[in-house]
Design an enzyme around this catalytic site. Sequence first.
Site, PDB file in Angstrom:
ATOM      1  N   GLY A  75       0.846  -1.150  -0.127  1.00 36.71           N
ATOM      2  CA  GLY A  75       0.118   0.052  -0.117  1.00 36.71           C
ATOM      3  C   GLY A  75       0.988   1.408  -0.103  1.00 36.71           C
ATOM      4  O   GLY A  75       2.155   1.063   0.125  1.00 36.71           O
ATOM      5  N   GLY A  76       0.305   2.292  -0.391  1.00 36.39           N
ATOM      6  CA  GLY A  76       0.940   3.630  -0.145  1.00 36.39           C
ATOM      7  C   GLY A  76       1.274   4.244  -1.464  1.00 36.39           C
ATOM      8  O   GLY A  76       1.442   3.459  -2.606  1.00 36.39           O
ATOM      9  N   GLN A  77       2.372   5.120  -1.548  1.00 41.35           N
ATOM     10  CA  GLN A  77       3.026   5.812  -2.515  1.00 41.35           C
ATOM     11  C   GLN A  77       4.405   5.501  -2.682  1.00 41.35           C
ATOM     12  O   GLN A  77       4.780   4.341  -2.109  1.00 41.35           O
ATOM     13  CB  GLN A  77       2.407   7.512  -2.610  1.00 41.35           C
ATOM     14  CG  GLN A  77       1.193   7.767  -2.433  1.00 41.35           C
ATOM     15  CD  GLN A  77       0.797   8.396  -3.882  1.00 41.35           C
ATOM     16  OE1 GLN A  77       1.351   8.543  -4.808  1.00 41.35           O
ATOM     17  NE2 GLN A  77      -0.663   8.753  -3.785  1.00 41.35           N
ATOM     18  N   THR A  79       8.333   5.776  -1.869  1.00 36.05           N
ATOM     19  CA  THR A  79       9.435   6.022  -0.982  1.00 36.05           C
ATOM     20  C   THR A  79      10.859   5.438  -1.304  1.00 36.05           C
ATOM     21  O   THR A  79      10.886   4.933  -2.254  1.00 36.05           O
ATOM     22  CB  THR A  79       8.905   5.344   0.624  1.00 36.05           C
ATOM     23  OG1 THR A  79       9.672   5.984   1.472  1.00 36.05           O
ATOM     24  CG2 THR A  79       9.168   3.673   0.576  1.00 36.05           C
ATOM     25  N   HIS A  81      14.585   3.629  -0.149  1.00 38.07           N
ATOM     26  CA  HIS A  81      15.158   2.648   0.686  1.00 38.07           C
ATOM     27  C   HIS A  81      16.526   2.828   0.477  1.00 38.07           C
ATOM     28  O   HIS A  81      16.889   3.122  -0.606  1.00 38.07           O
ATOM     29  CB  HIS A  81      14.809   1.332   0.675  1.00 38.07           C
ATOM     30  CG  HIS A  81      13.449   1.053   0.936  1.00 38.07           C
ATOM     31  ND1 HIS A  81      12.819   1.352   2.028  1.00 38.07           N
ATOM     32  CD2 HIS A  81      12.284   0.434   0.013  1.00 38.07           C
ATOM     33  CE1 HIS A  81      11.444   1.017   1.870  1.00 38.07           C
ATOM     34  NE2 HIS A  81      11.223   0.403   0.911  1.00 38.07           N
ATOM     35  N   SER A 141       8.454   5.366   7.507  1.00 37.47           N
ATOM     36  CA  SER A 141       7.341   5.037   6.344  1.00 37.47           C
ATOM     37  C   SER A 141       6.722   3.653   6.747  1.00 37.47           C
ATOM     38  O   SER A 141       7.447   2.581   7.109  1.00 37.47           O
ATOM     39  CB  SER A 141       7.692   5.189   5.162  1.00 37.47           C
ATOM     40  OG  SER A 141       8.435   6.509   4.797  1.00 37.47           O
ATOM     41  N   GLY A 143       4.089   0.662   5.066  1.00 39.91           N
ATOM     42  CA  GLY A 143       3.072   0.082   3.771  1.00 39.91           C
ATOM     43  C   GLY A 143       2.869  -1.438   3.946  1.00 39.91           C
ATOM     44  O   GLY A 143       4.050  -2.301   4.169  1.00 39.91           O
ATOM     45  N   CYS A 172       5.868   9.494  -0.144  1.00 42.23           N
ATOM     46  CA  CYS A 172       4.587   8.903   0.285  1.00 42.23           C
ATOM     47  C   CYS A 172       3.432   9.973  -0.267  1.00 42.23           C
ATOM     48  O   CYS A 172       2.409   9.729   0.279  1.00 42.23           O
ATOM     49  CB  CYS A 172       4.569   8.900   1.742  1.00 42.23           C
ATOM     50  SG  CYS A 172       5.612   7.580   2.623  1.00 42.23           S
TER      51      CYS A 172
END
Length: 227
Positions: A75-77, A79, A81, A141, A143, A172
């Site tokens: 889920g989510g937009q 990001t 790492h 963050s 997700g 996000c």
Amino acid sequence: MTHLLQDKIIVRQFNVQPYEPVSLAMHNFTDRRDDKTPDEIWLVQHPRVFTQGQAGKEEHVLMPGDIPVIQSDRGGQVTYHGPGQQVMYVLIDLKRRKLGVRQLVTAIENTVIGTLAHFQIKAHARPDAPGVYVGERKICSLGLRIRKGCSFHGLALNIAMDLSPFLRINPCGYAGMEMTQVSDLVPGVTLDDTSPVLVNTFLQLVGYSAPEFIPWALDVQGEPLPD
């Protein structure tokens, strides 16, 4: 047996691993697990990568440059790492633990808030924007994805990393979102300091009493390598 499985969780330490093999391994684990499979936590750092969630929009990836952008089914937009960020994937049978998705999200957020409190950092969640914040700056963050009543993906907590790649995206999906990290707030703190606190806080909040810690590596197909 069910009672024992509710108490047991396997914690795997991967160190630095590319995103895609770990993502594949999460999918394989979730597809193959049954009601006798213990839950697991995976601790990993990823080389530099942007991941675009299911709700992700291209306009939030501003200037990726030399950093790859990988589509994810979490889920989510979008990001970022990178090394120095502690990613913790939570592979949990929600039905067996009698946890709803919202309850799991709250447990993850409270895990991070409790971990940061251990280092004298006051953090909070926001109802309008998932994740964990210190003041107005985002430090973690999260997700998730749920399949067959089981969770995978998880959280990404900034510990001691290069934060500049976050400037290449709207983190996000929020334009101008400022990021922070543990080592900027408490100099000298490392992943080795924070990771045990993070895991133990989660285990206590969700109610696991029999963790088993296992170092692990993956091959490029996302399969476990022998010890």
